[in-house]
Design a protein around this motif. Structure first.
Motif, PDB file in Angstrom:
ATOM      1  N   TYR A   1      16.222  85.480  57.005  1.00 12.20           N
ATOM      2  CA  TYR A   1      15.918  84.969  58.350  1.00 12.20           C
ATOM      3  C   TYR A   1      14.418  84.788  58.560  1.00 12.20           C
ATOM      4  CZ  TYR A   1      20.626  86.789  59.596  1.00 12.20           C
ATOM      5  OH  TYR A   1      21.950  87.083  59.657  1.00 12.20           O
ATOM      6  N   GLU A   2      13.698  85.833  58.170  1.00 12.15           N
ATOM      7  CA  GLU A   2      12.269  85.875  58.449  1.00 12.15           C
ATOM      8  C   GLU A   2      11.519  84.696  57.832  1.00 12.15           C
ATOM      9  OE1 GLU A   2      10.224  89.335  57.076  1.00 12.15           O
ATOM     10  OE2 GLU A   2       9.204  89.575  59.007  1.00 12.15           O
ATOM     11  N   LYS A   3      11.974  84.297  56.649  1.00 14.27           N
ATOM     12  CA  LYS A   3      11.313  83.187  55.949  1.00 14.27           C
ATOM     13  C   LYS A   3      11.353  81.906  56.769  1.00 14.27           C
ATOM     14  CE  LYS A   3      12.854  84.903  51.451  1.00 14.27           C
ATOM     15  NZ  LYS A   3      13.762  84.593  50.334  1.00 14.27           N
ATOM     16  N   HIS A   4      12.319  81.836  57.680  1.00 10.97           N
ATOM     17  CA  HIS A   4      12.469  80.625  58.485  1.00 10.97           C
ATOM     18  C   HIS A   4      12.076  80.852  59.938  1.00 10.97           C
ATOM     19  CE1 HIS A   4      14.512  78.670  55.109  1.00 10.97           C
ATOM     20  NE2 HIS A   4      15.090  79.833  54.911  1.00 10.97           N
ATOM     21  N   GLY A   5      11.332  81.926  60.164  1.00 14.26           N
ATOM     22  CA  GLY A   5      10.769  82.161  61.497  1.00 14.26           C
ATOM     23  C   GLY A   5      11.759  82.610  62.558  1.00 14.26           C
ATOM     24  N   ALA A   6      12.816  83.307  62.138  1.00 11.55           N
ATOM     25  CA  ALA A   6      13.862  83.671  63.105  1.00 11.55           C
ATOM     26  C   ALA A   6      13.399  84.698  64.125  1.00 11.55           C
ATOM     27  CB  ALA A   6      15.071  84.224  62.360  1.00 11.55           C
TER      28      ALA A   6
ATOM     29  N   GLY B   1      26.217  92.070  70.001  1.00 14.14           N
ATOM     30  CA  GLY B   1      27.380  92.949  69.808  1.00 14.14           C
ATOM     31  C   GLY B   1      27.196  93.960  68.699  1.00 14.14           C
ATOM     32  N   GLY B   2      25.985  94.501  68.607  1.00 14.22           N
ATOM     33  CA  GLY B   2      25.732  95.524  67.592  1.00 14.22           C
ATOM     34  C   GLY B   2      25.200  94.973  66.278  1.00 14.22           C
ATOM     35  N   TRP B   3      25.025  93.650  66.203  1.00 16.22           N
ATOM     36  CA  TRP B   3      24.474  93.020  64.995  1.00 16.22           C
ATOM     37  C   TRP B   3      23.079  92.475  65.274  1.00 16.22           C
ATOM     38  CZ3 TRP B   3      26.934  92.501  60.220  1.00 16.22           C
ATOM     39  CH2 TRP B   3      28.280  92.912  60.189  1.00 16.22           C
ATOM     40  N   ASP B   4      22.227  92.609  64.306  1.00 16.84           N
ATOM     41  CA  ASP B   4      20.863  92.076  64.395  1.00 16.84           C
ATOM     42  C   ASP B   4      20.893  90.649  63.826  1.00 16.84           C
ATOM     43  OD1 ASP B   4      18.180  91.964  64.816  1.00 16.84           O
ATOM     44  OD2 ASP B   4      17.633  93.505  63.350  1.00 16.84           O
ATOM     45  N   LEU B   5      21.035  89.673  64.713  1.00 20.19           N
ATOM     46  CA  LEU B   5      21.276  88.292  64.262  1.00 20.19           C
ATOM     47  C   LEU B   5      20.251  87.330  64.844  1.00 20.19           C
ATOM     48  CD1 LEU B   5      25.153  88.215  64.680  1.00 20.19           C
ATOM     49  CD2 LEU B   5      23.907  88.169  62.512  1.00 20.19           C
ATOM     50  N   PRO B   6      20.023  86.208  64.159  1.00 20.64           N
ATOM     51  CA  PRO B   6      19.021  85.247  64.646  1.00 20.64           C
ATOM     52  C   PRO B   6      19.546  84.459  65.847  1.00 20.64           C
ATOM     53  CG  PRO B   6      20.082  84.387  62.682  1.00 20.64           C
ATOM     54  CD  PRO B   6      20.638  85.766  62.887  1.00 20.64           C
ATOM     55  N   VAL B   7      18.819  84.514  66.955  1.00 18.75           N
ATOM     56  CA  VAL B   7      19.210  83.701  68.113  1.00 18.75           C
ATOM     57  C   VAL B   7      18.649  82.288  67.942  1.00 18.75           C
ATOM     58  CG1 VAL B   7      17.271  84.503  69.537  1.00 18.75           C
ATOM     59  CG2 VAL B   7      19.300  83.571  70.637  1.00 18.75           C
ATOM     60  N   GLN B   8      17.477  82.198  67.318  1.00 25.64           N
ATOM     61  CA  GLN B   8      16.924  80.877  66.999  1.00 25.64           C
ATOM     62  C   GLN B   8      15.941  80.985  65.846  1.00 25.64           C
ATOM     63  OE1 GLN B   8      14.694  79.909  70.747  1.00 25.64           O
ATOM     64  NE2 GLN B   8      12.936  79.902  69.386  1.00 25.64           N
ATOM     65  N   PHE B   9      15.745  79.865  65.162  1.00 25.86           N
ATOM     66  CA  PHE B   9      14.750  79.794  64.095  1.00 25.86           C
ATOM     67  C   PHE B   9      13.522  79.031  64.595  1.00 25.86           C
ATOM     68  CE2 PHE B   9      18.599  80.836  61.848  1.00 25.86           C
ATOM     69  CZ  PHE B   9      18.164  81.729  60.879  1.00 25.86           C
ATOM     70  N   SER B  10      13.724  77.769  64.999  1.00 29.54           N
ATOM     71  CA  SER B  10      12.586  77.010  65.538  1.00 29.54           C
ATOM     72  C   SER B  10      12.737  76.887  67.048  1.00 29.54           C
ATOM     73  CB  SER B  10      12.496  75.640  64.881  1.00 29.54           C
ATOM     74  OG  SER B  10      13.719  74.931  65.030  1.00 29.54           O
ATOM     75  N   SER B  11      13.790  76.251  67.486  1.00 27.88           N
ATOM     76  CA  SER B  11      14.042  76.081  68.913  1.00 27.88           C
ATOM     77  C   SER B  11      15.511  75.709  69.065  1.00 27.88           C
ATOM     78  CB  SER B  11      13.129  74.992  69.475  1.00 27.88           C
ATOM     79  OG  SER B  11      13.846  73.922  70.033  1.00 27.88           O
ATOM     80  N   ILE B  12      16.152  76.235  70.102  1.00 27.62           N
ATOM     81  CA  ILE B  12      17.585  75.989  70.285  1.00 27.62           C
ATOM     82  C   ILE B  12      17.855  74.491  70.390  1.00 27.62           C
ATOM     83  CG2 ILE B  12      19.549  76.320  71.858  1.00 27.62           C
ATOM     84  CD1 ILE B  12      18.471  79.119  72.452  1.00 27.62           C
ATOM     85  N   LYS B  13      17.002  73.795  71.152  1.00 32.28           N
ATOM     86  CA  LYS B  13      17.228  72.350  71.326  1.00 32.28           C
ATOM     87  C   LYS B  13      17.113  71.594  70.007  1.00 32.28           C
ATOM     88  CE  LYS B  13      15.689  70.433  75.351  1.00 32.28           C
ATOM     89  NZ  LYS B  13      14.786  70.236  76.510  1.00 32.28           N
ATOM     90  N   GLU B  14      16.091  71.941  69.227  1.00 37.04           N
ATOM     91  CA  GLU B  14      15.910  71.274  67.932  1.00 37.04           C
ATOM     92  C   GLU B  14      17.079  71.561  66.990  1.00 37.04           C
ATOM     93  OE1 GLU B  14      11.172  71.783  67.604  1.00 37.04           O
ATOM     94  OE2 GLU B  14      12.251  72.057  65.696  1.00 37.04           O
ATOM     95  N   GLU B  15      17.480  72.828  66.950  1.00 43.11           N
ATOM     96  CA  GLU B  15      18.557  73.213  66.036  1.00 43.11           C
ATOM     97  C   GLU B  15      19.874  72.546  66.434  1.00 43.11           C
ATOM     98  OE1 GLU B  15      18.444  77.565  65.790  1.00 43.11           O
ATOM     99  OE2 GLU B  15      16.269  77.389  65.776  1.00 43.11           O
ATOM    100  N   HIS B  16      20.078  72.442  67.725  1.00 40.96           N
ATOM    101  CA  HIS B  16      21.255  71.754  68.253  1.00 40.96           C
ATOM    102  C   HIS B  16      21.267  70.298  67.770  1.00 40.96           C
ATOM    103  CE1 HIS B  16      24.247  71.237  71.657  1.00 40.96           C
ATOM    104  NE2 HIS B  16      23.906  69.976  71.444  1.00 40.96           N
ATOM    105  N   GLU B  17      20.133  69.658  67.911  1.00 43.21           N
ATOM    106  CA  GLU B  17      19.967  68.259  67.518  1.00 43.21           C
ATOM    107  C   GLU B  17      20.177  68.077  66.010  1.00 43.21           C
ATOM    108  OE1 GLU B  17      18.681  65.597  69.430  1.00 43.21           O
ATOM    109  OE2 GLU B  17      18.178  64.202  67.795  1.00 43.21           O
TER     110      GLU B  17
END
Lengths: 371, 127
Positions: free
Chosen positions: A13-18, A24-40
């Protein structure tokens, strides 16, 4: 918090700027660059998701089909090997235990892929309702053994095809292949044409020891096309636009799948009795008291999970999910409302914190890909 | 992290810029980065009184809503109307294009409790 669970992909994750969050008890990436960009990226190219937190429960044994027919709402007898099905598991009162996919691996062997936060609950519910002997049924929580990746978007097949000799066009929607080898990886993966974004794409299950290699291989193969890792933020906006339910929001122990408008995965006429059948059948035949509708804000404001929906100052329901849709650039939501207020065009009021804002009912899904 | 030296900062991640007898207020680079894509900004109207540490508006990212807490008490004399149509300014230019309100402070002593850029930087590192 150090007691958060991590998937084998965490070091990537870290390599991609997460930015990671407690999900829910997991350490997970909410975003890497930006939610809008990732959506696109996912809508136009393809995005790679680590969804290893999802739970896997395997049901095996000669009575598997009989047992699952009693536990879930869809008709499991319609499955054949290499086919998957979306279904619900319900309580007696019609409330939802969970929504998930069942993969038929082979006769007497099914794989249930369940929501991360529900894995323990589902497992216990299955075990509790299992009246068979050990030699008839075995139920095993195998979540810890797999990495699950999803590659979603119009370029998903092109990219994935470049790293396997298996002809992926043979895997049709909701079908899967158990033994797909990817270049340079010695263990086969299970690949299904399924997803949670409203795009074409694949979900890939592989033994966790090989997860990082596969992740890197896919990103490398997709580099030219612009494939990027996608976080949970965009996963949520993508599934929301496509009107795919999220447990805890559109579905819960207090919301039946009929109320959520998901009748297609309930088969009250199948031979087997299943838990919740009576209530669900009645809701289908006579209409449920509440129904899920799409809304668009007329006034300026964004509907959010839990906001009250009113008509003439009387509460008639609440928002289950809402955001500013990145694809449509509109403030939209899903709302569970009384059945008398579900017609398209009906005006409603949404209580957005201190303000009462106007909205109207619109068609769902909000987004449908062009095939 | 961009933290201009000529600004003061609050622990709720607002910046404050003194302009004669008024102050200009916005949110910090750190705050916009934490919030992600801003898609909606709700601000008070000209003439409203805001009160120290009380919410005076909100910013919404794709994912969540965050309250804006007043770094100082006073009367709102100017509001950045452009943010209504261009909330993305908050991400692109938190200290320039995305100023939010101009306030006439009612109690200048409150300024003494704001942080310098160095102190604010320390604060966000500890947080």
């Amino acid at each position: 918090m150090s007691d958060l669970k991590r998937t084998p992909l965490f070091p990537e994750y870290e390599k991609h700027g997460a930015k990671t969050i407690d999900f829910g008890g997991w350490d997970l990436p909410v975003q890497f660059s930006s939610i809008k960009e990732e959506h696109e990226v996912t809508r136009t190219t393809a995005g790679l998701f680590d969804v290893s937190h999802m739970g896997e429960i395997e049901v095996k044994g000669p009575k598997s089909l009989e047992f699952l027919q009693r536990m879930v709402t869809n008709d499991v007898s319609k499955l054949v090997p290499n086919k998957a099905q979306y279904t619900f598991m319900c309580y007696e009162d019609g409330g939802t235990v969970d929504d998930f996919l069942i993969y038929m691996i082979e006769d007497s062997h099914y794989l249930l892929v369940v929501n991360a936060a529900n894995t323990e609950k589902d497992y216990e519910w299955l075990v509790k309702n299992n009246g068979y002997n050990d030699d008839e049924i075995s139920i095993e929580n195998t979540s810890a053994f797999y990495v699950q990746l999803a590659l979603q978007g119009p370029k998903a097949e092109l990219v994935l095809q470049s790293i396997t000799d298996f002809d992926l066009s043979e895997i049709k929607f909701f079908r899967f292949e158990k033994e797909v080898y990817f270049h340079g990886i010695t263990t086969p993966a299970l690949v299904s044409r399924t997803g949670y974004t409203g795009e074409d794409g694949f979900e890939i299950y592989i033994k966790k020891e090989h997860g990082r290699d596969l992740w890197k291989l896919i990103l490398q193969a997709g580099e030219k096309e612009g494939v990027r890792p996608i976080g949970l933020g965009a996963r949520d906006t993508l599934r929301f636009e496509a009107n795919l339910a999220l447990y805890g929001q559109e579905l819960s122990k207090d919301i039946s799948p009929v109320e959520a408008g998901l009748t297609f995965a309930i088969k009250p006429n199948k031979e087997a009795d299943f838990i919740g059948k009576e209530v669900l059948k009645d809701q289908i035949q006579n209409g449920a008291e509440r129904k899920l509708v799409g809304i668009e804000m007329i006034d300026k404001g964004i509907p959010r999970h839990g906001y009250e929906v009113l008509v003439e100052d009387r509460s008639i329901g609440f928002i289950t999910s809402g955001t500013q849709s990145p694809t449509l650039n509109k403030n939209i939501g899903l709302a569970l409302v009384e059945k008398d207020y579900t017609e398209e065009g009906t005006e409603l009021t949404v209580q957005v914190r201190k303000r009462k804002l106007k909205a109207k009912i619109i068609k769902t899904p909000f987004y449908k890909r062009v095939k | 992290m961009n933290l201009p030296k000529d600004l003061l900062y609050s622990e709720e991640h607002e910046w404050v810029k003194k302009e004669d007898n008024k102050v200009r207020i916005g949110i910090t680079d750190f705050a916009q980065d934490e919030l992600g894509d801003i898609v909606f900004v709700e601000l008070p109207e000209v003439g409203e009184e805001i009160e120290l540490d009380e919410p005076f508006g909100s910013v919404e990212s794709v994912k969540t809503v965050s309250e804006l807490y007043a770094p100082i008490s006073g009367k709102v004399v100017e509001v950045n109307e452009e943010l209504e149509d261009s909330p993305e300014f908050v991400n692109e230019s938190p200290y320039e294009k995305a100023w939010m309100i101009v306030v006439e402070p009612s109690n200048n002593d409150e300024m003494d409790d704001l942080l310098s850029s160095d102190k604010y930087e320390e604060f966000i590192k500890e947080d």
